[in-house]
Design an enzyme around this catalytic site. Structure first.
Site, PDB file in Angstrom:
ATOM      1  N   GLY A 183       0.842  -1.194   0.000  1.00 36.51           N
ATOM      2  CA  GLY A 183       0.000   0.000   0.000  1.00 36.51           C
ATOM      3  C   GLY A 183       0.872   1.236   0.000  1.00 36.51           C
ATOM      4  O   GLY A 183       2.075   1.145   0.264  1.00 36.51           O
ATOM      5  N   CYS A 199       5.345  -6.082   1.528  1.00 42.36           N
ATOM      6  CA  CYS A 199       5.688  -4.657   1.544  1.00 42.36           C
ATOM      7  C   CYS A 199       4.978  -3.941   2.698  1.00 42.36           C
ATOM      8  O   CYS A 199       5.299  -4.197   3.853  1.00 42.36           O
ATOM      9  CB  CYS A 199       5.382  -4.042   0.179  1.00 42.36           C
ATOM     10  N   TYR A 200       3.992  -3.093   2.429  1.00 42.46           N
ATOM     11  CA  TYR A 200       3.286  -2.446   3.543  1.00 42.46           C
ATOM     12  C   TYR A 200       2.725  -3.485   4.511  1.00 42.46           C
ATOM     13  O   TYR A 200       2.743  -3.295   5.728  1.00 42.46           O
ATOM     14  CB  TYR A 200       2.158  -1.548   3.010  1.00 42.46           C
ATOM     15  N   HIS A 241       7.914  -7.673  -4.015  1.00 41.06           N
ATOM     16  CA  HIS A 241       6.586  -8.063  -4.516  1.00 41.06           C
ATOM     17  C   HIS A 241       6.644  -9.398  -5.257  1.00 41.06           C
ATOM     18  O   HIS A 241       6.999  -9.427  -6.428  1.00 41.06           O
ATOM     19  CB  HIS A 241       6.036  -6.963  -5.431  1.00 41.06           C
ATOM     20  N   GLU A 273       4.237 -11.034  -6.360  1.00 40.67           N
ATOM     21  CA  GLU A 273       3.143 -11.172  -7.331  1.00 40.67           C
ATOM     22  C   GLU A 273       3.498 -10.653  -8.721  1.00 40.67           C
ATOM     23  O   GLU A 273       2.835 -10.986  -9.685  1.00 40.67           O
ATOM     24  CB  GLU A 273       1.885 -10.449  -6.806  1.00 40.67           C
ATOM     25  N   SER A 312     -22.947  -8.249 -26.739  1.00 41.17           N
ATOM     26  CA  SER A 312     -22.145  -7.277 -27.492  1.00 41.17           C
ATOM     27  C   SER A 312     -21.175  -7.981 -28.422  1.00 41.17           C
ATOM     28  O   SER A 312     -20.621  -7.364 -29.327  1.00 41.17           O
ATOM     29  CB  SER A 312     -21.356  -6.403 -26.518  1.00 41.17           C
ATOM     30  N   GLY A 313     -20.940  -9.275 -28.177  1.00 41.93           N
ATOM     31  CA  GLY A 313     -19.944  -9.975 -28.996  1.00 41.93           C
ATOM     32  C   GLY A 313     -18.568  -9.945 -28.350  1.00 41.93           C
ATOM     33  O   GLY A 313     -17.625 -10.522 -28.860  1.00 41.93           O
ATOM     34  N   GLY A 314     -18.454  -9.258 -27.219  1.00 44.26           N
ATOM     35  CA  GLY A 314     -17.187  -9.272 -26.479  1.00 44.26           C
ATOM     36  C   GLY A 314     -17.071 -10.573 -25.702  1.00 44.26           C
ATOM     37  O   GLY A 314     -18.034 -11.343 -25.619  1.00 44.26           O
ATOM     38  N   VAL A 315     -15.906 -10.777 -25.104  1.00 45.94           N
ATOM     39  CA  VAL A 315     -15.690 -12.057 -24.417  1.00 45.94           C
ATOM     40  C   VAL A 315     -16.619 -12.212 -23.206  1.00 45.94           C
ATOM     41  O   VAL A 315     -17.176 -13.289 -22.975  1.00 45.94           O
ATOM     42  CB  VAL A 315     -14.192 -12.264 -24.062  1.00 45.94           C
ATOM     43  N   ASP A 316     -16.860 -11.116 -22.466  1.00 42.99           N
ATOM     44  CA  ASP A 316     -17.674 -11.246 -21.254  1.00 42.99           C
ATOM     45  C   ASP A 316     -19.118 -11.642 -21.569  1.00 42.99           C
ATOM     46  O   ASP A 316     -19.648 -12.592 -21.000  1.00 42.99           O
ATOM     47  CB  ASP A 316     -17.661  -9.942 -20.439  1.00 42.99           C
ATOM     48  N   SER A 317     -19.757 -10.900 -22.490  1.00 38.58           N
ATOM     49  CA  SER A 317     -21.161 -11.241 -22.744  1.00 38.58           C
ATOM     50  C   SER A 317     -21.272 -12.594 -23.439  1.00 38.58           C
ATOM     51  O   SER A 317     -22.239 -13.330 -23.228  1.00 38.58           O
ATOM     52  CB  SER A 317     -21.883 -10.138 -23.527  1.00 38.58           C
ATOM     53  N   SER A 318     -20.282 -12.965 -24.247  1.00 40.71           N
ATOM     54  CA  SER A 318     -20.351 -14.266 -24.921  1.00 40.71           C
ATOM     55  C   SER A 318     -20.225 -15.407 -23.912  1.00 40.71           C
ATOM     56  O   SER A 318     -20.983 -16.377 -23.955  1.00 40.71           O
ATOM     57  CB  SER A 318     -19.233 -14.407 -25.969  1.00 40.71           C
ATOM     58  N   LYS A 355     -10.508 -11.413 -15.718  1.00 41.19           N
ATOM     59  CA  LYS A 355     -10.601 -11.519 -17.178  1.00 41.19           C
ATOM     60  C   LYS A 355      -9.879 -12.760 -17.717  1.00 41.19           C
ATOM     61  O   LYS A 355     -10.392 -13.444 -18.606  1.00 41.19           O
ATOM     62  CB  LYS A 355      -9.985 -10.260 -17.791  1.00 41.19           C
TER      63      LYS A 355
END
Ligand code: XMP
Length: 518
Positions: A59, A86-87, A173, A175, A227-233, A373
């Site tokens: 942070g 870290c923090y 870090h 990650e 919409s044809g995007g990955v999320d709505s598909s 995602k």
């Protein structure tokens, strides 16, 4: 199957890389919830039932600041292993009676740590390894009972632990990908030290999500804005597998999509056998409403409002609907939980699917709510969604409307579509769409410039090309594309797109620019 049980809870102290910690843990097939540090134990348990370990993120604050975010009492009381990054490490040290002090020099970037003890964290790893540091405070004296696991030239307490109590702290870090063995350290902590359950696999996720969706939806019909995007598909296909023809997808073509995109969406619906899909060509509604409008915020407002009107009009024709599907993903959930970060200023009014029919408010089906995602993409591939969609770069809701700077007309859109297609297909052929650029597109500018073609003077439109690299879209850098490739794309655009005589390459980073031009 209790998919989330026995995972890790991560307290978010505002680091830019907090979400990355959760993604790295999930790559181990272990569920991780990222929650605000102000959460109570009950709230943390609800987010990550039966959690077996706690990670404290980094942070921007110093533990000595008056309003430094605190360590909740339940963290140490819950007696599960804790890793402070870290923090998070400084907070743990401060709480347990060690000493945190400003470092003589702020340390930022790569450093080499020498491992002195395995301690459970460095098991099987090299004696010297590259780590990524970004801190100004450091540990002057670890708390009683702690031993040093690793040191750098600058930071003698780069990693510390009290293995008996299962408490660990790292100044660097793990990650971020620059930390050579960061993923292995997190694996050692999550799997070996915490004994977390590795049940969070794409296959299990698909199975559990379909089952949960089926139970939730019952016999109801679900409206989906496609919409044809990955999320709505992916959201659509999960719901389709759960309740079949109870899924009612509506695809509104606003006329500002890229070349071939509308056909691709319709083809996808056919391929996935979404029998109730409705496709509406509303180009005239949108272009009519946008006539003469050039102000970017006005354009966004008009596109958003027209979208809502058309979507609602279409939905009202489809008979009784009981649920509204949304492609909300985990980062949206994290954002709305609020992490105590200073409120972000509105730079642009974003829009996705608007126009909730009134009676569907609160009747939401959100099968991607728990997913990042990259997890949505993995599941999409598993569900047989074509690669071109699974790996599609983000495309804004208002589409080419915000890339056609100035007035949006059909002629200008066609010119932009053609230039954009040349640019992106050349990048694709060079393998730069999936990796190498996070987002790449063409923009049509509202200026003309003088040129010469053959013996004639021309006075024509200007195309700007934008390609950026970014991991979170909050900050971005312009992609260092090969000049030879840019030259080839530029010459194709001026030769093949009528009315364009000049091509620019945008070399601005975000900030101060944004990724889109409007
Ligand atoms: P900016 O231009 O703000 O964009 O740097 C950051 C990311 O957001 C996308 N973007 C949008 N996405 N609706 C969306 O769904 C919108 O109205 C919108 N505006 C920008 C942009 O493409 C980039 O990925």
């Amino acid at each position: 199957m209790a998919l989330k049980d026995g995972g890790i809870v991560i307290l978010d102290y505002g680091s830019q890389t907090a979400q990355l910690i959760a993604r790295r843990v999930r790559e181990l097939n272990v569920f991780a919830a990222l929650v605000p540090y102000i959460y109570t134990l009950d709230e943390a348990r609800e987010a990550a039932p039966g959690f077996r370990g706690i990670i404290l993120s980094g942070g921007p604050t110093s533990v000595y600041e008056a309003d430094a975010p605190p360590l909740p009492d339940w963290v140490l009381a819950s007696r599960v292993p804790v890793l402070g990054i870290c923090y998070g490490m400084q907070l743990l040290t401060h709480r347990l009676g060690g000493e945190v002090a400003p470092a003589a020099r702020r340390e930022y970037g790569l450093a080499t740590v020498r491992v002195e003890r395995d301690g459970g964290l460095f098991g099987g790893l090299d004696a010297a390894q590259a780590v990524w540091m970004s801190h100004s405070d450091h540990i002057a004296r670890p708390p009683d009972g702690f031993v040093v696991l690793a040191a750098t030239g600058n930071a003698p307490h780069a990693a510390i632990a009290d293995p008996e109590r299962g408490l660990f702290g790292v100044q660097f870090h793990p990650e971020v990908s620059h930390t050579e063995h960061g993923a292995a350290m997190l694996r050692n902590f999550v799997i070996d030290v915490c004994g977390a359950s590795a049940t969070w696999t794409p296959e299990n996720l698909v199975e559990v999500t379909i089952e949960a969706t089926r139970r939730k939806v019952g016999a109801g019909r679900v409206l989906l804005g496609m919409s044809g995007g990955v999320d709505s598909s992916v959201a659509g296909e999960l719901i389709h597998r759960a309740v079949g023809d109870q899924l009612v997808p509506v695809f509104v073509n606003h006329g500002m999509l890229r070349q071939g995109e509308a056909d691709q969406v319709i083809e996808l619906g056919r391929q996935l056998n979404w029998r109730n899909m409705t496709a509406v060509d509303a180009t005239e509604d949108f272009l009519g409403a946008l006539q003469g409008v050039t102000d970017p915020e006005d354009k966004r407002m008009i596109i958003g409002q027209t979208f809502a009107d058309v979507f609602e009009r279409e939905a009202s024709r489809l008979g009784a609907l009981d649920w509204l599907a949304q492609g909300t993903i985990y980062p949206d959930v994290i954002e709305s939980a609020g992490t105590g970060r200073p409120g972000a200023k509105r730079i642009k009014s974003h829009h996705n699917v608007g126009g909730l029919p009134e009676h569907l408010k609160g009747r939401l089906v959100e099968p991607l709510r728990d997913l990042f995602k990259d997890e949505v993409r993995r599941i999409g591939a598993l569900l047989g969604i074509p690669e071109a969609i699974v790996w599609r770069q983000p495309f804004p809701g208002p589409g080419l409307g915000v890339r056609c700077v100035g007035e949006v007309t059909w002629e200008r859109l066609e010119m932009l579509r053609a230039a954009d297609h040349i640019f992106t297909s050349e990048l694709d052929a060079a393998g730069l769409l999936r990796e190498g650029t996070a987002q790449a597109f063409a923009v049509l500018l509202p200026v003309r410039s003088v040129g010469v073609m053959g013996d004639n003077r021309t006075y024509e439109e200007v195309i700007a090309l934008r390609a950026v690299t970014t991991s979170d879209f909050m900050t971005a850098d312009w992609a260092r594309l090969d000049p030879a490739l840019l030259a080839h794309i530029s010459s194709r655009i001026v030769n093949e797109v009528n009315g364009v005589n000049r091509v620019l390459y945008d070399i601005s980073s975000k900030p101060p620019a944004t990724i889109e031009w409007e």
